[in-house]
Design a protein around this motif. Structure first.
Motif, PDB file in Angstrom:
ATOM      1  N   LEU A  76       1.115  -0.726  -0.081  1.00 55.58           N
ATOM      2  CA  LEU A  76      -0.136  -0.072   0.054  1.00 55.58           C
ATOM      3  C   LEU A  76       0.856   1.426  -0.237  1.00 55.58           C
ATOM      4  CD1 LEU A  76      -2.730   1.016   0.205  1.00 55.58           C
ATOM      5  CD2 LEU A  76      -2.945   1.460   2.409  1.00 55.58           C
TER       6      LEU A  76
ATOM      7  N   GLY B 170      -0.358   1.560  -4.961  1.00 50.89           N
ATOM      8  CA  GLY B 170      -1.444   0.468  -4.564  1.00 50.89           C
ATOM      9  C   GLY B 170      -2.328   2.030  -3.963  1.00 50.89           C
TER      10      GLY B 170
ATOM     11  N   PRO C 204       3.868  -4.297   4.738  1.00 53.80           N
ATOM     12  CA  PRO C 204       5.099  -4.790   6.226  1.00 53.80           C
ATOM     13  C   PRO C 204       4.895  -3.640   7.318  1.00 53.80           C
ATOM     14  CG  PRO C 204       5.612  -4.195   4.526  1.00 53.80           C
ATOM     15  CD  PRO C 204       4.491  -4.374   3.477  1.00 53.80           C
TER      16      PRO C 204
ATOM     17  N   VAL D  35       4.162  -4.031  -4.818  1.00 48.54           N
ATOM     18  CA  VAL D  35       5.356  -4.344  -3.994  1.00 48.54           C
ATOM     19  C   VAL D  35       6.800  -3.402  -5.263  1.00 48.54           C
ATOM     20  CG1 VAL D  35       4.405  -5.376  -3.064  1.00 48.54           C
ATOM     21  CG2 VAL D  35       6.283  -6.552  -4.405  1.00 48.54           C
ATOM     22  N   PRO D  36       7.722  -3.148  -4.335  1.00 46.91           N
ATOM     23  CA  PRO D  36       9.046  -2.676  -5.541  1.00 46.91           C
ATOM     24  C   PRO D  36       8.958  -3.998  -6.903  1.00 46.91           C
ATOM     25  CG  PRO D  36       9.724  -1.868  -2.784  1.00 46.91           C
ATOM     26  CD  PRO D  36       8.152  -2.482  -2.661  1.00 46.91           C
ATOM     27  N   VAL D  37       9.552  -3.409  -7.496  1.00 48.79           N
ATOM     28  CA  VAL D  37      10.711  -5.043  -8.340  1.00 48.79           C
ATOM     29  C   VAL D  37      11.062  -6.118  -7.820  1.00 48.79           C
ATOM     30  CG1 VAL D  37      11.373  -5.120 -10.115  1.00 48.79           C
ATOM     31  CG2 VAL D  37       9.979  -3.335 -10.055  1.00 48.79           C
TER      32      VAL D  37
ATOM     33  N   MET E 272       8.855  -8.562  -5.939  1.00 44.43           N
ATOM     34  CA  MET E 272       7.923  -9.336  -6.175  1.00 44.43           C
ATOM     35  C   MET E 272       8.220 -11.224  -6.157  1.00 44.43           C
ATOM     36  SD  MET E 272       5.771  -7.406  -8.167  1.00 44.43           S
ATOM     37  CE  MET E 272       5.049  -5.467  -8.719  1.00 44.43           C
TER      38      MET E 272
ATOM     39  N   VAL F  21       2.343  -4.423 -10.758  1.00 50.24           N
ATOM     40  CA  VAL F  21       1.784  -2.661 -11.132  1.00 50.24           C
ATOM     41  C   VAL F  21       3.634  -2.458 -11.866  1.00 50.24           C
ATOM     42  CG1 VAL F  21       0.075  -1.829  -9.912  1.00 50.24           C
ATOM     43  CG2 VAL F  21       2.548  -1.774  -9.388  1.00 50.24           C
ATOM     44  N   GLY F  22       4.347  -3.210 -11.722  1.00 48.64           N
ATOM     45  CA  GLY F  22       5.880  -3.649 -11.808  1.00 48.64           C
ATOM     46  C   GLY F  22       6.504  -2.753 -12.641  1.00 48.64           C
TER      47      GLY F  22
ATOM     48  N   HIS G  45       2.043  -2.482 -16.319  1.00 48.24           N
ATOM     49  CA  HIS G  45       2.158  -1.175 -16.160  1.00 48.24           C
ATOM     50  C   HIS G  45       1.460  -0.389 -15.768  1.00 48.24           C
ATOM     51  CE1 HIS G  45       6.494   1.412 -16.214  1.00 48.24           C
ATOM     52  NE2 HIS G  45       6.017   1.371 -14.712  1.00 48.24           N
TER      53      HIS G  45
ATOM     54  N   GLY H 112       2.699   8.118 -11.838  1.00 52.56           N
ATOM     55  CA  GLY H 112       3.506   8.324 -11.137  1.00 52.56           C
ATOM     56  C   GLY H 112       4.031   9.132 -10.857  1.00 52.56           C
ATOM     57  N   SER H 113       5.300   9.581 -10.166  1.00 54.90           N
ATOM     58  CA  SER H 113       5.595  10.383  -9.770  1.00 54.90           C
ATOM     59  C   SER H 113       6.611  10.121  -8.506  1.00 54.90           C
ATOM     60  CB  SER H 113       4.778  11.693  -8.559  1.00 54.90           C
ATOM     61  OG  SER H 113       5.130  11.291  -7.117  1.00 54.90           O
TER      62      SER H 113
ATOM     63  N   GLY I  28       4.688   6.726  -0.790  1.00 55.83           N
ATOM     64  CA  GLY I  28       3.908   5.671   0.568  1.00 55.83           C
ATOM     65  C   GLY I  28       2.560   6.324   0.133  1.00 55.83           C
TER      66      GLY I  28
HETATM   67  P1  NAP Z   1       6.343   2.924  -2.509  1.00 56.63           P
HETATM   68  O1  NAP Z   1       5.478   4.062  -2.464  1.00 56.63           O
HETATM   69  O2  NAP Z   1       7.952   2.589  -1.556  1.00 56.63           O
HETATM   70  O3  NAP Z   1       5.214   1.691  -1.699  1.00 56.63           O
HETATM   71  C1  NAP Z   1       5.917   0.324  -2.198  1.00 56.63           C
HETATM   72  C2  NAP Z   1       5.008  -0.655  -0.681  1.00 56.63           C
HETATM   73  O4  NAP Z   1       5.152  -1.980  -0.988  1.00 56.63           O
HETATM   74  C3  NAP Z   1       5.360   0.027   0.477  1.00 56.63           C
HETATM   75  O5  NAP Z   1       4.571   0.682   1.515  1.00 56.63           O
HETATM   76  C4  NAP Z   1       6.383  -0.954   0.647  1.00 56.63           C
HETATM   77  O6  NAP Z   1       6.117  -0.749   2.064  1.00 56.63           O
HETATM   78  C5  NAP Z   1       5.453  -2.302   0.025  1.00 56.63           C
HETATM   79  N1  NAP Z   1       6.157  -3.490   0.112  1.00 56.63           N
HETATM   80  C6  NAP Z   1       7.289  -3.909   0.318  1.00 56.63           C
HETATM   81  N2  NAP Z   1       7.401  -5.170   0.349  1.00 56.63           N
HETATM   82  C7  NAP Z   1       6.476  -5.829   0.356  1.00 56.63           C
HETATM   83  C8  NAP Z   1       5.923  -7.231   0.944  1.00 56.63           C
HETATM   84  N3  NAP Z   1       7.090  -8.134   0.752  1.00 56.63           N
HETATM   85  N4  NAP Z   1       4.791  -7.647   1.344  1.00 56.63           N
HETATM   86  C9  NAP Z   1       4.096  -6.275   0.808  1.00 56.63           C
HETATM   87  N5  NAP Z   1       4.074  -5.121   0.531  1.00 56.63           N
HETATM   88  C10 NAP Z   1       4.892  -4.963   0.479  1.00 56.63           C
HETATM   89  O7  NAP Z   1       6.579   2.631  -3.969  1.00 56.63           O
HETATM   90  P2  NAP Z   1       5.617   2.440  -5.104  1.00 56.63           P
HETATM   91  O8  NAP Z   1       5.845   3.547  -6.377  1.00 56.63           O
HETATM   92  O9  NAP Z   1       3.791   2.657  -5.058  1.00 56.63           O
HETATM   93  O10 NAP Z   1       5.744   1.464  -7.041  1.00 56.63           O
HETATM   94  C11 NAP Z   1       5.238   0.040  -6.693  1.00 56.63           C
HETATM   95  C12 NAP Z   1       5.423  -0.409  -7.354  1.00 56.63           C
HETATM   96  O11 NAP Z   1       5.047   0.353  -8.686  1.00 56.63           O
HETATM   97  C13 NAP Z   1       7.062  -0.937  -8.105  1.00 56.63           C
HETATM   98  O12 NAP Z   1       7.146  -2.053  -8.619  1.00 56.63           O
HETATM   99  C14 NAP Z   1       7.045  -0.082  -8.730  1.00 56.63           C
HETATM  100  O13 NAP Z   1       7.980  -0.075 -10.005  1.00 56.63           O
HETATM  101  C15 NAP Z   1       6.145   0.244  -9.330  1.00 56.63           C
HETATM  102  N6  NAP Z   1       5.679   2.046 -10.343  1.00 56.63           N
HETATM  103  C16 NAP Z   1       5.777   2.943  -9.645  1.00 56.63           C
HETATM  104  C17 NAP Z   1       5.550   4.110 -10.291  1.00 56.63           C
HETATM  105  C18 NAP Z   1       5.800   5.592  -9.346  1.00 56.63           C
HETATM  106  O14 NAP Z   1       6.337   6.162 -10.293  1.00 56.63           O
HETATM  107  N7  NAP Z   1       6.358   5.403  -8.740  1.00 56.63           N
HETATM  108  C19 NAP Z   1       5.061   4.349 -11.780  1.00 56.63           C
HETATM  109  C20 NAP Z   1       4.866   2.766 -12.279  1.00 56.63           C
HETATM  110  C21 NAP Z   1       4.690   1.813 -11.783  1.00 56.63           C
HETATM  111  P3  NAP Z   1       8.131  -1.031   2.882  1.00 56.63           P
HETATM  112  O15 NAP Z   1       7.858   0.418   2.838  1.00 56.63           O
HETATM  113  O16 NAP Z   1       7.377  -0.963   4.347  1.00 56.63           O
HETATM  114  O17 NAP Z   1       8.813  -1.639   2.301  1.00 56.63           O
END
Ligand code: NAP
Length: 461
Positions: free
Chosen positions: A15, A19, A55, A90-92, A95, A118-119, A144, A148-149, A153
């Motif tokens: 989340l 997410g 987590p 979750v981060p790539v 997964m 969504v990786g 995908h 994003g930004s 969190g």
């Molecule tokens: P984020 O804000 O850091 O969110 C990722 C969340 O996943 C965090 O809350 C993290 O918790 C949680 N997490 C980590 N390991 C986990 C596990 N084993 N089980 C459950 N939750 C877990 O990152 P995001 O930007 O949303 O990115 C998430 C995914 O979207 C990535 O795969 C990224 O490549 C993809 N994406 C991102 C963007 C972008 O611009 N940000 C755009 C398109 C796609 P903790 O922080 O506590 O570790």
């Protein structure tokens, strides 16, 4: 739109920004929202439950407080029961671990459960899926969102993040089409436009359009920040620096993961970039004004051209509105015309003028060039094959011809928009070149018959 989504229980794993924004967009579309009276969004949509696993218990509490999710937990097993759609956000590099856990408990989900992710990279995630499940499951549709930004969190969740943005799905030949349709419905419910492409193509395209620019921004800011006079430098940094480096503020861990997961495609695009910088360096070193102008002119026009493609301006936008019957013109006779008027240039002749100018030896000056989307696509195609073109400026174009055998292979497919003339003339013109080229166009052009050009060319070898 929300009525197309028919999920009883949606489980978001991770989340964070992506997410959380998905949950926010679904809530905004009326999914699982019990406190509104909009009769148009009734039925199964309202009864969809949104759950999240993360987590960090504080993130879950925040998600509930923000009204994005109904409940959550830090343990995946506790939430899988009865889930109809599972979204891995979750981060790539996390997964693989999440998929292993999921493989152990997915039997408790709904019998027709669908899983998606969504990786930002796809080949590495497909590998992780094969390792976890023994093969690519037919109900797993990788995806995908191209949105994003630099924030992360759940607190940064944005219900508008996906609206009018693209989401790429990469279904495999064995993927159940019904599963793909359900993932498509999920994203369309958020206002996104859904496309499909192969995993390898996705990783190559994203390496060029997203991963490489992030690498350059990180590198530029880091290089400057290491220099002693950095405070002075940043103080005087103007809009250009700010625009170029905004993405260097992105999450370091997320980007570390992406560069590890998409290493080969990133290195290939970095090689191309380094070759381009080396050429430009030589031009600057030698004060080679022609070479610099040719590069900057090509880039500047390509940037404007892509902008109009991205905004779907002019012809395409109007065409689509007409197709959907939303736009009607009523034409009434006007008065007479006196004085001199200049009519726009002819489209077919504009294409041909550029083609002949590019294949000629020496410089061709064109007047009355039609600055429409289709003829601009032809200009751009020649630029991509190494022809220096100045303009168009008020219908004037200068083409620096390279001769019959001077065209260079373009680095990717040539896009000719909606132009049937360009597609057919290019087919003949490029068949005579010593390199292979792929020609592509918009949705309507790719449906038009090309056999009457392709067949005779094939017969001629
Ligand atoms: P984020 O804000 O850091 O969110 C990722 C969340 O996943 C965090 O809350 C993290 O918790 C949680 N997490 C980590 N390991 C986990 C596990 N084993 N089980 C459950 N939750 C877990 O990152 P995001 O930007 O949303 O990115 C998430 C995914 O979207 C990535 O795969 C990224 O490549 C993809 N994406 C991102 C963007 C972008 O611009 N940000 C755009 C398109 C796609 P903790 O922080 O506590 O570790």
């Amino acid at each position: 739109m929300a009525s197309a989504l028919r999920e009883s229980r949606l489980l978001i794993v991770g989340l964070g920004l992506i997410g959380g924004s998905l949950a926010a967009a679904l809530r905004q579309a009326g999914v699982g929202r019990h406190d509104h009276n909009d009769a148009g969004m009734g039925g199964p949509v309202e009864s969809t439950e949104i759950l999240a696993c993360d987590p960090d218990p504080d993130e879950i509490a925040r998600g509930i407080e923000m009204g994005l999710i109904d409940r959550g937990d830090t343990a995946l097993e506790a939430l899988v029961e009865g889930a109809s759609l599972v979204v891995l956000a979750v981060p790539v590099l996390a997964m693989a671990g999440v998929m292993e856990q999921l493989a152990g408990c997915l039997g408790r989900a709904a019998p027709d459960v669908v899983v998606t992710d969504v990786g930002s990279t796809k080949a590495a995630i497909r590998e992780a899926a094969v390792a976890a499940f023994g093969r690519m499951p037919a109900n797993l549709v990788l995806g995908h969102p191209i949105a994003g930004s630099e924030k992360s969190g759940v607190a940064a969740a944005d219900s508008e993040l996906y609206r009018r943005h693209k989401v790429i799905l990469t279904p495999e030949p064995d993927t159940d089409p019904a599963a793909t349709a359900r993932v498509r419905a999920l994203w369309e419910c958020c206002g996104a436009e859904v496309l499909e492409m192969a995993v390898e193509r996705h990783d190559q395209v994203l390496a060029r359009t997203s991963h490489l620019p992030h690498l350059l921004a990180f590198s530029l800011v880091d290089t400057l920040a290491r220099q002693d006079e950095r405070l002075e430098i940043f103080r005087y940094a103007a809009g250009g620096f700010r625009d170029f480096t905004r993405i260097a503020g992105s999450d370091p861990v997320m980007w570390r993961d992406i560069f590890i997961a998409n290493r080969d495609a990133v290195l290939a695009s970095l090689d191309d970039f380094e070759a381009g910088v080396a050429r430009l360096r030589r031009a600057v070193e030698r004060g080679d004004s022609d070479a610099m102008l040719a590069t900057f002119d090509r880039a500047s026009h390509a940037r404007h051209y892509f902008e109009s493609l991205l905004n779907q301006t002019s012809y395409q936008a109007e065409y689509q509105m007409q197709q959907h019957g939303k736009l009607r013109y009523r034409v009434s006779p006007g008065g007479g015309v006196t004085g001199r008027i200049r009519v726009p240039g002819d489209k077919s002749i504009s294409h041909r003028a550029i083609m002949l100018g590019a294949l000629a030896e020496g410089v061709t000056e064109v007047k009355g060039f039609l600055e429409g989307e289709d003829s601009l696509a032809t200009l751009q195609a020649f630029r991509e094959m190494g022809v220096a073109v100045e303009g168009p400026h008020q219908g004037r174009v200068t083409v620096h011809g390279v001769g019959m055998h001077g065209l260079k292979p373009p680095s990717g497919p040539l896009y000719v928009g909606n132009a049937g003339t360009a597609m057919r003339l290019f087919a003949g013109l490029l068949a005579g070149q010593a390199f292979d080229t792929e020609l592509t166009g918009d949705v309507s052009l790719t449906k038009r018959p090309m056999g009457r050009v392709a067949d005779p060319l094939r017969e001629m070898g």
